[in-house]
Scaffold this motif. Structure first.
Motif, PDB file in Angstrom:
ATOM      1  N   ASP A   1     -13.965 -33.056  25.866  1.00 42.59           N
ATOM      2  CA  ASP A   1     -14.494 -32.281  24.742  1.00 42.59           C
ATOM      3  C   ASP A   1     -13.454 -31.873  23.698  1.00 42.59           C
ATOM      4  OD1 ASP A   1     -17.028 -32.496  25.742  1.00 42.59           O
ATOM      5  OD2 ASP A   1     -17.022 -30.512  26.669  1.00 42.59           O
ATOM      6  N   LEU A   2     -12.196 -31.702  24.093  1.00 43.09           N
ATOM      7  CA  LEU A   2     -11.172 -31.247  23.149  1.00 43.09           C
ATOM      8  C   LEU A   2     -10.391 -32.418  22.573  1.00 43.09           C
ATOM      9  CD1 LEU A   2      -9.820 -28.119  25.060  1.00 43.09           C
ATOM     10  CD2 LEU A   2     -11.671 -28.257  23.383  1.00 43.09           C
ATOM     11  N   PHE A   3      -9.930 -32.262  21.352  1.00 41.17           N
ATOM     12  CA  PHE A   3      -9.138 -33.286  20.683  1.00 41.17           C
ATOM     13  C   PHE A   3      -7.688 -33.143  21.127  1.00 41.17           C
ATOM     14  CE2 PHE A   3     -12.876 -32.946  18.138  1.00 41.17           C
ATOM     15  CZ  PHE A   3     -13.093 -34.220  17.667  1.00 41.17           C
ATOM     16  N   ARG A   4      -7.083 -34.281  21.536  1.00 43.65           N
ATOM     17  CA  ARG A   4      -5.702 -34.245  22.005  1.00 43.65           C
ATOM     18  C   ARG A   4      -5.101 -35.643  21.914  1.00 43.65           C
ATOM     19  NH1 ARG A   4      -5.979 -36.515  27.053  1.00 43.65           N
ATOM     20  NH2 ARG A   4      -8.051 -36.547  27.952  1.00 43.65           N
ATOM     21  N   GLY A   5      -3.799 -35.705  21.857  1.00 41.75           N
ATOM     22  CA  GLY A   5      -3.096 -36.981  21.895  1.00 41.75           C
ATOM     23  C   GLY A   5      -2.956 -37.427  23.336  1.00 41.75           C
ATOM     24  N   GLY A   6      -2.147 -38.435  23.564  1.00 41.36           N
ATOM     25  CA  GLY A   6      -1.855 -38.876  24.924  1.00 41.36           C
ATOM     26  C   GLY A   6      -3.041 -39.449  25.657  1.00 41.36           C
ATOM     27  N   GLY A   7      -3.834 -40.261  25.029  1.00 45.83           N
ATOM     28  CA  GLY A   7      -4.966 -40.897  25.682  1.00 45.83           C
ATOM     29  C   GLY A   7      -6.305 -40.276  25.357  1.00 45.83           C
ATOM     30  N   GLY A   8      -6.283 -39.105  24.745  1.00 44.62           N
ATOM     31  CA  GLY A   8      -7.533 -38.474  24.322  1.00 44.62           C
ATOM     32  C   GLY A   8      -7.844 -38.850  22.887  1.00 44.62           C
ATOM     33  N   VAL A   9      -8.923 -38.325  22.356  1.00 40.65           N
ATOM     34  CA  VAL A   9      -9.280 -38.533  20.951  1.00 40.65           C
ATOM     35  C   VAL A   9      -8.421 -37.575  20.135  1.00 40.65           C
ATOM     36  CG1 VAL A   9     -11.139 -38.428  19.248  1.00 40.65           C
ATOM     37  CG2 VAL A   9     -11.624 -39.203  21.569  1.00 40.65           C
ATOM     38  N   SER A  10      -7.687 -38.103  19.167  1.00 40.75           N
ATOM     39  CA  SER A  10      -6.729 -37.276  18.442  1.00 40.75           C
ATOM     40  C   SER A  10      -7.004 -37.192  16.948  1.00 40.75           C
ATOM     41  CB  SER A  10      -5.311 -37.800  18.669  1.00 40.75           C
ATOM     42  OG  SER A  10      -5.204 -39.137  18.212  1.00 40.75           O
ATOM     43  N   SER A  11      -8.127 -37.725  16.490  1.00 42.97           N
ATOM     44  CA  SER A  11      -8.415 -37.643  15.060  1.00 42.97           C
ATOM     45  C   SER A  11      -9.900 -37.411  14.829  1.00 42.97           C
ATOM     46  CB  SER A  11      -7.972 -38.923  14.345  1.00 42.97           C
ATOM     47  OG  SER A  11      -8.723 -40.030  14.803  1.00 42.97           O
ATOM     48  N   LEU A  12     -10.199 -36.917  13.642  1.00 45.05           N
ATOM     49  CA  LEU A  12     -11.570 -36.600  13.254  1.00 45.05           C
ATOM     50  C   LEU A  12     -11.664 -36.758  11.758  1.00 45.05           C
ATOM     51  CD1 LEU A  12     -14.342 -35.326  14.097  1.00 45.05           C
ATOM     52  CD2 LEU A  12     -13.304 -33.114  13.591  1.00 45.05           C
ATOM     53  N   GLY A  13     -12.723 -37.353  11.258  1.00 45.86           N
ATOM     54  CA  GLY A  13     -12.891 -37.533   9.820  1.00 45.86           C
ATOM     55  C   GLY A  13     -14.355 -37.681   9.480  1.00 45.86           C
ATOM     56  N   PRO A  14     -14.639 -38.004   8.216  1.00 48.18           N
ATOM     57  CA  PRO A  14     -16.033 -38.157   7.784  1.00 48.18           C
ATOM     58  C   PRO A  14     -16.662 -39.432   8.342  1.00 48.18           C
ATOM     59  CG  PRO A  14     -14.541 -38.717   6.002  1.00 48.18           C
ATOM     60  CD  PRO A  14     -13.692 -38.207   7.126  1.00 48.18           C
ATOM     61  N   SER A  15     -17.998 -39.490   8.273  1.00 48.05           N
ATOM     62  CA  SER A  15     -18.678 -40.706   8.709  1.00 48.05           C
ATOM     63  C   SER A  15     -18.327 -41.831   7.746  1.00 48.05           C
ATOM     64  CB  SER A  15     -20.187 -40.494   8.784  1.00 48.05           C
ATOM     65  OG  SER A  15     -20.702 -40.147   7.530  1.00 48.05           O
ATOM     66  N   VAL A  16     -18.512 -43.038   8.219  1.00 47.68           N
ATOM     67  CA  VAL A  16     -18.214 -44.214   7.423  1.00 47.68           C
ATOM     68  C   VAL A  16     -19.533 -44.745   6.890  1.00 47.68           C
ATOM     69  CG1 VAL A  16     -17.219 -46.527   7.459  1.00 47.68           C
ATOM     70  CG2 VAL A  16     -16.246 -44.731   8.891  1.00 47.68           C
TER      71      VAL A  16
END
Length: 144
Positions: A115-130
């Protein structure tokens, strides 16, 4: 959000892009707020949640990014739900779950390591829809 509403902490408003440092929430009352690009009463709150203090049972530390909409009817909404997002269903305070599973809205989990954003194998970015808001990716920073 609750601590901000109660006046227990004051968020630091981010007004320009850059690199920011945020202390673990159990150590310091640090929270960032992003209002730019959102209508009045809608914004993001960002806090660093790590296992310690009140958060000792956080399974995997990282950034909690909350999408706040103070005008919401507080009804569960998520990708795949009939007519979402045009049905307007979303919580007033919604954790943007990094894994994109929307387990909290679907009531299939009370929170997990994805659930949390993190580096090191987790999801580390967030932006607008494409492209169109129906195609994602989810979660994204689009306004409701």
């Amino acid at each position: 959000w609750s601590k901000v509403k109660l006046g227990w902490m004051e968020p630091k408003v981010i007004t320009k892009s850059g690199q920011y440092t945020i202390q673990a929430s159990y150590e310091q009352p640090d929270v960032y707020k992003i209002e730019a690009g959102y209508p009045n009463g809608e914004y993001l709150l960002i806090e660093n949640r790590q296992a310690g203090g009140f958060d000792i049972k956080v399974p995997t530390g990282g950034l909690a990014i909350w999408h706040i909409d103070e005008s919401s009817d507080n009804i569960s909404g998520y990708p795949g739900q009939s007519d979402w997002p045009s049905n307007g269903n979303h919580y007033t305070v919604s954790l943007m779950q990094a894994d994109g599973k929307y387990d909290l809205e679907r009531r299939s989990s009370s929170g997990d390591a994805g659930d949390l954003f993190r580096g090191g194998g987790g999801v580390s970015s967030l932006g607008p829809s494409v492209g169109d808001s129906l195609t994602g990716p989810f979660p994204n920073t689009d306004s409701y």
